[in-house]
Each structure stands twice: as C-alpha cells, then as structure tokens.
Motif scaffolding. Sequence first.
Motif, PDB file in Angstrom:
ATOM      1  N   ALA A  86      -9.519   9.071   8.575  1.00  0.00           N
ATOM      2  CA  ALA A  86      -8.851   8.004   9.337  1.00  0.00           C
ATOM      3  C   ALA A  86      -8.113   7.051   8.406  1.00  0.00           C
ATOM      4  O   ALA A  86      -6.999   6.603   8.709  1.00  0.00           O
ATOM      5  CB  ALA A  86      -9.870   7.245  10.178  1.00  0.00           C
ATOM      6  N   SER A  87      -8.698   6.753   7.266  1.00  0.00           N
ATOM      7  CA  SER A  87      -8.088   5.838   6.307  1.00  0.00           C
ATOM      8  C   SER A  87      -6.756   6.371   5.796  1.00  0.00           C
ATOM      9  O   SER A  87      -5.748   5.649   5.794  1.00  0.00           O
ATOM     10  CB  SER A  87      -9.043   5.597   5.138  1.00  0.00           C
ATOM     11  N   ILE A  88      -6.718   7.616   5.385  1.00  0.00           N
ATOM     12  CA  ILE A  88      -5.485   8.172   4.824  1.00  0.00           C
ATOM     13  C   ILE A  88      -4.436   8.388   5.913  1.00  0.00           C
ATOM     14  O   ILE A  88      -3.225   8.243   5.658  1.00  0.00           O
ATOM     15  CB  ILE A  88      -5.746   9.460   4.003  1.00  0.00           C
ATOM     16  N   GLU A 100       7.651  -0.618   0.566  1.00  0.00           N
ATOM     17  CA  GLU A 100       6.664  -0.758  -0.499  1.00  0.00           C
ATOM     18  C   GLU A 100       5.374  -0.007  -0.183  1.00  0.00           C
ATOM     19  O   GLU A 100       4.539   0.212  -1.052  1.00  0.00           O
ATOM     20  CB  GLU A 100       6.281  -2.232  -0.736  1.00  0.00           C
ATOM     21  N   GLY A 101       5.208   0.352   1.063  1.00  0.00           N
ATOM     22  CA  GLY A 101       4.025   1.090   1.478  1.00  0.00           C
ATOM     23  C   GLY A 101       3.877   2.419   0.760  1.00  0.00           C
ATOM     24  O   GLY A 101       2.774   2.934   0.630  1.00  0.00           O
ATOM     25  N   LEU A 102       4.983   2.955   0.262  1.00  0.00           N
ATOM     26  CA  LEU A 102       4.914   4.201  -0.494  1.00  0.00           C
ATOM     27  C   LEU A 102       4.073   4.013  -1.752  1.00  0.00           C
ATOM     28  O   LEU A 102       3.276   4.892  -2.108  1.00  0.00           O
ATOM     29  CB  LEU A 102       6.316   4.685  -0.850  1.00  0.00           C
ATOM     30  N   VAL A 107      -1.377   5.000  -4.277  1.00  0.00           N
ATOM     31  CA  VAL A 107      -2.689   4.535  -4.764  1.00  0.00           C
ATOM     32  C   VAL A 107      -3.815   5.194  -3.960  1.00  0.00           C
ATOM     33  O   VAL A 107      -4.826   5.616  -4.522  1.00  0.00           O
ATOM     34  CB  VAL A 107      -2.790   2.995  -4.717  1.00  0.00           C
ATOM     35  N   PHE A 108      -3.631   5.304  -2.644  1.00  0.00           N
ATOM     36  CA  PHE A 108      -4.630   5.999  -1.817  1.00  0.00           C
ATOM     37  C   PHE A 108      -4.759   7.457  -2.260  1.00  0.00           C
ATOM     38  O   PHE A 108      -5.865   7.999  -2.315  1.00  0.00           O
ATOM     39  CB  PHE A 108      -4.253   5.925  -0.334  1.00  0.00           C
ATOM     40  N   LEU A 113      -7.597  11.868  -5.290  1.00  0.00           N
ATOM     41  CA  LEU A 113      -7.659  12.747  -6.472  1.00  0.00           C
ATOM     42  C   LEU A 113      -8.853  12.400  -7.358  1.00  0.00           C
ATOM     43  O   LEU A 113      -9.567  13.301  -7.819  1.00  0.00           O
ATOM     44  CB  LEU A 113      -6.363  12.649  -7.277  1.00  0.00           C
ATOM     45  N   ALA A 114      -9.061  11.124  -7.587  1.00  0.00           N
ATOM     46  CA  ALA A 114     -10.168  10.683  -8.446  1.00  0.00           C
ATOM     47  C   ALA A 114     -11.520  11.055  -7.855  1.00  0.00           C
ATOM     48  O   ALA A 114     -12.485  11.279  -8.589  1.00  0.00           O
ATOM     49  CB  ALA A 114     -10.095   9.172  -8.671  1.00  0.00           C
TER      50      ALA A 114
END
Length: 177
Positions: A86-88, A100-102, A107-108, A113-114
């Motif tokens: 849901a977050s992504i 700027e949301g890009l 970061v998400f 990945l991390a």
Amino acid sequence: TILSSPFAQFGIHGIKVFNVLVTFGATYLTYLISKRTQSNNFLWILPLYFCAPEGVKIIFSGLTEPIFALLFAAALYLLYKKQLVASIIIASFLPLSRSEGLIILIVFCIYLLANRKYLLLPLAFFGQLIIALLGYYVYNDILWVFNKIPYATLKSNYWTGPLTHYLKSMPGVFGWV
C-alpha cells in the motif's frame, strides 16, 4: 486534479475546502507517524505547521502542495506500519501530484532495494500506469503524461536570480516560530 475535481465544481472556494481537508489529513497522519516513532514532540506538529506563513497561504490556494503532503504522509505512515504494498502504491502517485515526487519515489525504491523487496519495485510504476491508461482515452497516446507535460520546454525561469534568494525568504516561508 482528479481528486480535487469534485470540489472544483464549486470554484476556488471548493478547492480551498479540499485543500483544508487534505491538509488536516496530512497533519493527522504526520501526528500518527510522530507518535509511532515514540517522539515526545508529537503535540507540536499542529501548531508548527499552522505557524508557517507560506503553509497557510498554500492551504487557501489552488496549489498542489496539500495533496502532495497527504500522499507523502500516507505513504510514510503505511511504511511505518510495514504495509509496503500500500505504501509504494500511494508513493507511486507522488510524481503525479508534484514533479518533485519523483525524487521521493526514488527514495522509496531505494528503501525497497535496501530491504531486499525486489518484487515490490514494479509497484512504483502503478500510479503512472493508471493515469496513462485513463488519459489514453482522451489523448490516444499511452505516453501522454510525458508528451503533454507543461514543463517540457527549453525556456526556464529556474536558475535565475541571486544565490541568497532562499535564505532571505526563509522567514516568510517558514515563519519565525
């Protein structure tokens, strides 16, 4: 635009109501995030937000910062609750509310990945796909979001003016509080 369009039927006053509702939603989610992180300063969120002069001006405008704040706060809140799908999905709509949301969406993706959640990465394109499909029926172009972008021009006002512009305007934007 899609989310605010029912309110826009009532003109600028309808958009102001929309932005007030969205701002309170974003502020409430920020409060919940702060409580969730066990911060002792969560009660300061509301007064600090509404003491920022530029923030109050934006609430009573037709600008997109309030919806961006709500989407960002919702994506972060769901991230804290470990509801990654849901977050992504919500974060995937950030570039559609403000360009700027890009950066935030990237970061998400780095977070995914991390944490080795590779299979969730395609969800970062969900918002773009939905809007592309909806707009296809209007523009007959699946890439209409990119081909009709109003910012895609060689002439720009960015990078003009004095280097100290933002430093000088900080009190008017953030307030002295």
